[in-house]
Design a protein around this motif. Structure first.
Motif, PDB file in Angstrom:
ATOM      1  N   TYR A 164      -4.657   9.316   2.273  1.00 23.49           N
ATOM      2  CA  TYR A 164      -5.893   9.935   1.806  1.00 23.49           C
ATOM      3  C   TYR A 164      -6.754   8.900   1.094  1.00 23.49           C
ATOM      4  CZ  TYR A 164      -3.782  14.616   2.364  1.00 23.49           C
ATOM      5  OH  TYR A 164      -3.201  15.753   2.856  1.00 23.49           O
ATOM      6  N   ALA A 165      -8.063   9.087   1.200  1.00 20.15           N
ATOM      7  CA  ALA A 165      -8.957   8.314   0.349  1.00 20.15           C
ATOM      8  C   ALA A 165      -8.769   8.778  -1.089  1.00 20.15           C
ATOM      9  CB  ALA A 165     -10.403   8.537   0.775  1.00 20.15           C
ATOM     10  N   ASP A 166      -8.878   7.856  -2.039  1.00 23.68           N
ATOM     11  CA  ASP A 166      -8.693   8.224  -3.444  1.00 23.68           C
ATOM     12  C   ASP A 166      -9.662   9.317  -3.872  1.00 23.68           C
ATOM     13  OD1 ASP A 166      -7.911   4.844  -4.599  1.00 23.68           O
ATOM     14  OD2 ASP A 166      -6.640   6.416  -3.747  1.00 23.68           O
ATOM     15  N   SER A 167     -10.839   9.298  -3.301  1.00 24.19           N
ATOM     16  CA  SER A 167     -11.880  10.239  -3.718  1.00 24.19           C
ATOM     17  C   SER A 167     -11.581  11.690  -3.330  1.00 24.19           C
ATOM     18  CB  SER A 167     -13.231   9.828  -3.115  1.00 24.19           C
ATOM     19  OG  SER A 167     -13.149   9.814  -1.696  1.00 24.19           O
ATOM     20  N   VAL A 168     -10.630  11.896  -2.421  1.00 27.93           N
ATOM     21  CA  VAL A 168     -10.344  13.272  -1.980  1.00 27.93           C
ATOM     22  C   VAL A 168      -8.939  13.734  -2.348  1.00 27.93           C
ATOM     23  CG1 VAL A 168     -11.944  12.953  -0.056  1.00 27.93           C
ATOM     24  CG2 VAL A 168      -9.478  12.706   0.338  1.00 27.93           C
ATOM     25  N   LYS A 169      -8.137  12.850  -2.900  1.00 29.97           N
ATOM     26  CA  LYS A 169      -6.771  13.216  -3.266  1.00 29.97           C
ATOM     27  C   LYS A 169      -6.773  14.389  -4.250  1.00 29.97           C
ATOM     28  CE  LYS A 169      -4.528   8.729  -2.576  1.00 29.97           C
ATOM     29  NZ  LYS A 169      -3.895   7.569  -3.241  1.00 29.97           N
ATOM     30  N   GLY A 170      -5.900  15.344  -3.988  1.00 32.30           N
ATOM     31  CA  GLY A 170      -5.817  16.521  -4.846  1.00 32.30           C
ATOM     32  C   GLY A 170      -6.791  17.619  -4.484  1.00 32.30           C
ATOM     33  N   ARG A 171      -7.757  17.322  -3.650  1.00 32.29           N
ATOM     34  CA  ARG A 171      -8.758  18.323  -3.254  1.00 32.29           C
ATOM     35  C   ARG A 171      -8.675  18.641  -1.761  1.00 32.29           C
ATOM     36  NH1 ARG A 171     -13.973  17.182  -3.467  1.00 32.29           N
ATOM     37  NH2 ARG A 171     -13.725  14.917  -3.194  1.00 32.29           N
ATOM     38  N   PHE A 172      -8.408  17.637  -0.953  1.00 33.84           N
ATOM     39  CA  PHE A 172      -8.341  17.811   0.495  1.00 33.84           C
ATOM     40  C   PHE A 172      -6.880  17.781   0.941  1.00 33.84           C
ATOM     41  CE2 PHE A 172     -12.748  15.876   1.738  1.00 33.84           C
ATOM     42  CZ  PHE A 172     -13.364  16.717   0.815  1.00 33.84           C
ATOM     43  N   THR A 173      -6.576  18.590   1.931  1.00 35.89           N
ATOM     44  CA  THR A 173      -5.247  18.595   2.513  1.00 35.89           C
ATOM     45  C   THR A 173      -5.361  18.402   4.016  1.00 35.89           C
ATOM     46  OG1 THR A 173      -4.418  20.109   0.815  1.00 35.89           O
ATOM     47  CG2 THR A 173      -3.106  19.875   2.822  1.00 35.89           C
TER      48      THR A 173
END
Length: 120
Positions: free
Chosen positions: A58-67
């Motif tokens: 994952y890109a750091d900017s989407v970790k925890g939000r995108f699956t």
């Protein structure tokens, strides 16, 4: 080989969208498949990608939000996007590294992008 993406649209900040992308054609194997995005005035960037073995990046900017998820049997990948931010606004495109039935080392194929707009 064709990649068909769907699921883009407009949503308010904090909202959710789910993208899907299905590869079809003379496919022997898909090694890597995932999502990239390009925001207005910016370079295209990786969002999430996974190998056929399941290693997901994952890109750091989407970790925890995108699956990101991948269904190898259906040659389909999904991107569940939650807690969307205005900076997630971009054209999202799926990409697959495909070994076709004619063999070879594999080639990259891109699908037509789908626009995601996050705005209040």
């Amino acid at each position: 080989v064709q990649l068909q993406a769907s699921g883009g649209g407009s949503v308010q900040p904090g909202g959710s969208l789910r993208l899907s992308c299905t590869a079809s054609g003379s496919i022997f194997k898909i090694n890597v498949m995932g999502w990239h995005r390009q925001a207005p005035g910016k370079q295209r960037e990786l969002v999430a990608t996974a190998s056929s073995g399941g290693l997901t990046i994952y890109a750091d900017s989407v970790k925890g939000r995108f699956t990101f998820s991948r269904d190898n049997a259906k040659n389909t990948v999904y991107l569940q996007m939650n807690s969307l931010k205005t900076e997630d606004t971009a054209v999202y495109s799926c990409k697959a590294r495909v070994i076709t039935t004619t063999g070879g080392a594999g080639m990259d194929y891109w699908g037509k992008g789908t626009l995601v707009t996050v705005s209040s």
